[in-house]
Design a protein around this motif. Structure first.
Motif, short mmCIF file in Angstrom:
data_model
loop_
_atom_site.label_atom_id
_atom_site.label_comp_id
_atom_site.label_asym_id
_atom_site.label_seq_id
_atom_site.Cartn_x
_atom_site.Cartn_y
_atom_site.Cartn_z
N VAL A 84 0.83 -1.21 0.00
CA VAL A 84 0.00 0.00 0.00
C VAL A 84 0.86 1.26 0.00
O VAL A 84 0.48 2.29 -0.56
CB VAL A 84 -0.95 -0.01 1.22
N ALA A 85 2.04 1.17 0.62
CA ALA A 85 2.90 2.35 0.72
C ALA A 85 3.49 2.76 -0.61
O ALA A 85 3.81 3.94 -0.81
CB ALA A 85 4.03 2.08 1.72
N VAL A 86 3.64 1.82 -1.54
CA VAL A 86 4.31 2.14 -2.81
C VAL A 86 3.43 1.93 -4.04
O VAL A 86 3.76 2.44 -5.12
CB VAL A 86 5.60 1.30 -2.97
N VAL A 87 2.32 1.22 -3.90
CA VAL A 87 1.42 0.99 -5.04
C VAL A 87 0.16 1.81 -4.81
O VAL A 87 -0.58 1.56 -3.86
CB VAL A 87 1.05 -0.50 -5.18
N PRO A 88 -0.11 2.79 -5.65
CA PRO A 88 -1.25 3.68 -5.42
C PRO A 88 -2.61 2.98 -5.56
O PRO A 88 -2.78 2.09 -6.39
CB PRO A 88 -1.08 4.76 -6.50
N PHE A 89 -3.54 3.40 -4.71
CA PHE A 89 -4.96 3.08 -4.82
C PHE A 89 -5.29 1.59 -4.67
O PHE A 89 -6.22 1.10 -5.29
CB PHE A 89 -5.51 3.60 -6.15
N VAL A 90 -4.53 0.87 -3.85
CA VAL A 90 -4.84 -0.54 -3.58
C VAL A 90 -5.23 -0.76 -2.13
O VAL A 90 -5.53 -1.89 -1.74
CB VAL A 90 -3.65 -1.45 -3.95
N ALA A 91 -5.25 0.29 -1.32
CA ALA A 91 -5.56 0.15 0.10
C ALA A 91 -7.06 -0.07 0.30
O ALA A 91 -7.88 0.45 -0.46
CB ALA A 91 -5.11 1.39 0.87
N PHE A 92 -7.40 -0.82 1.33
CA PHE A 92 -8.80 -1.00 1.68
C PHE A 92 -9.29 0.14 2.57
O PHE A 92 -10.49 0.37 2.71
CB PHE A 92 -8.98 -2.34 2.42
N TYR A 93 -8.34 0.85 3.20
CA TYR A 93 -8.65 1.95 4.11
C TYR A 93 -8.35 3.27 3.41
O TYR A 93 -7.21 3.57 3.07
CB TYR A 93 -7.81 1.81 5.39
N ARG A 94 -9.41 4.06 3.13
CA ARG A 94 -9.26 5.35 2.46
C ARG A 94 -8.35 5.26 1.24
O ARG A 94 -7.27 5.88 1.20
CB ARG A 94 -8.77 6.40 3.45
N PRO A 95 -8.73 4.46 0.25
CA PRO A 95 -7.85 4.18 -0.89
C PRO A 95 -7.44 5.43 -1.68
O PRO A 95 -6.31 5.50 -2.16
CB PRO A 95 -8.68 3.22 -1.75
N LEU A 96 -8.35 6.41 -1.81
CA LEU A 96 -8.00 7.61 -2.58
C LEU A 96 -6.88 8.37 -1.91
O LEU A 96 -5.86 8.69 -2.53
CB LEU A 96 -9.23 8.50 -2.72
N TRP A 97 -7.05 8.66 -0.62
CA TRP A 97 -6.09 9.50 0.09
C TRP A 97 -4.75 8.80 0.27
O TRP A 97 -3.69 9.41 0.10
CB TRP A 97 -6.66 9.92 1.44
N LEU A 98 -4.78 7.50 0.60
CA LEU A 98 -3.53 6.76 0.73
C LEU A 98 -2.89 6.55 -0.64
O LEU A 98 -1.65 6.52 -0.76
CB LEU A 98 -3.79 5.41 1.39
N GLY A 99 -3.71 6.41 -1.68
CA GLY A 99 -3.16 6.26 -3.03
C GLY A 99 -2.42 7.50 -3.48
O GLY A 99 -1.38 7.42 -4.15
N LEU A 100 -2.94 8.68 -3.12
CA LEU A 100 -2.25 9.92 -3.46
C LEU A 100 -0.90 9.99 -2.74
O LEU A 100 0.09 10.45 -3.32
CB LEU A 100 -3.12 11.12 -3.08
N GLY A 101 -0.87 9.54 -1.49
CA GLY A 101 0.40 9.52 -0.76
C GLY A 101 1.39 8.57 -1.39
O GLY A 101 2.59 8.89 -1.50
N ALA A 102 0.92 7.39 -1.81
CA ALA A 102 1.82 6.42 -2.46
C ALA A 102 2.34 6.96 -3.79
O ALA A 102 3.52 6.78 -4.11
CB ALA A 102 1.08 5.10 -2.69
N ALA A 103 1.49 7.64 -4.54
CA ALA A 103 1.93 8.23 -5.81
C ALA A 103 2.98 9.31 -5.57
O ALA A 103 3.99 9.40 -6.29
CB ALA A 103 0.73 8.82 -6.55
N GLY A 104 2.76 10.13 -4.53
CA GLY A 104 3.76 11.14 -4.20
C GLY A 104 5.07 10.54 -3.76
O GLY A 104 6.15 11.03 -4.12
N LEU A 105 5.00 9.45 -2.99
CA LEU A 105 6.21 8.76 -2.56
C LEU A 105 6.98 8.21 -3.76
O LEU A 105 8.22 8.33 -3.82
CB LEU A 105 5.86 7.63 -1.60
#
Length: 212
Positions: A84-105
């Protein structure tokens, strides 16, 4: 104050604190990069000193970002995992917001890796990748305001508002003082800079600020 803000685990506190510091440092780094590209930089500071400060701030940002990612992954409340930390938009918890963080990372990692390999890539290729830094900042900001319930705390909200206002102000200052040429680039910068606070405000009003 939300219940989670009071009862969160130590890892949650570490993740949120390091994430907030990373956003603040990234904001400072971006603003410094915007200002240093203008001819109106302070004469008391040479380009070497500005470049050194810019690089050190970038490294410090990366350090706090690393702490943020590690503590978030190991936090039992979220149980995110490294994917989840490195692949965007695959999280089950708040996928949009965590996906944006992964994309930025991912973009920031690309900037850091190419900076290490700068002598082998050449200045032109390195500079092309380095422009991704300006995309990392809004991704980090959106991730920060949407992935944690502490956004409802007034101090946290004002911190993000200050980061947003500082970068927007720096971009418009740069646009006003820019010389002739590159009209299309300036138009795109003006449109994007105007759109970011509008979109962020809309998302805040309909999403994170509604969580209880």
């Amino acid at each position: 104050m939300t219940a989670l803000a009071v009862t969160g685990s130590p890892l949650w506190y570490a993740s949120r604190a390091s994430g907030t510091l990373a956003v603040l440092l990234l904001t400072t780094t971006v603003v410094l990069g915007i200002a240093s590209g203008n001819r109106s930089v302070p004469r008391r500071m040479g380009r070497f000193e500005i470049g050194l400060l810019h690089r050190n701030l970038a490294l410090l940002t990366s350090a706090f970002l690393a702490v943020h990612v590690v503590t978030a992954v190991f936090d039992p409340f979220t149980s995110l995992g490294w994917t989840v930390a490195v692949v965007p938009f695959v999280a089950f918890y708040r996928p949009l917001w965590l996906g944006l963080g992964a994309a930025g990372l991912d973009l920031l990692l690309a900037v850091l890796i190419t900076s290490v390999l700068r002598q082998h890539l050449g200045a032109r290729r390195w500079k092309a990748v380095h422009w991704f830094t300006y995309a990392v900042w809004p991704l980090a900001l959106f991730h920060g305001v949407g992935s944690g319930t502490d956004i409802q705390l007034p101090l946290q909200l004002w911190l993000y508002a200050g980061c947003l206002g500082t970068v927007v102000g720096a971009v418009w200052w740069r646009l006003v003082r820019a010389g002739p040429g590159r009209v299309s680039v300036r138009i795109v910068a003006a449109v994007v800079t105007t759109a970011v606070p509008v979109v962020l405000t809309m998302l805040l009003a309909t999403g994170p600020l509604q969580f209880r």
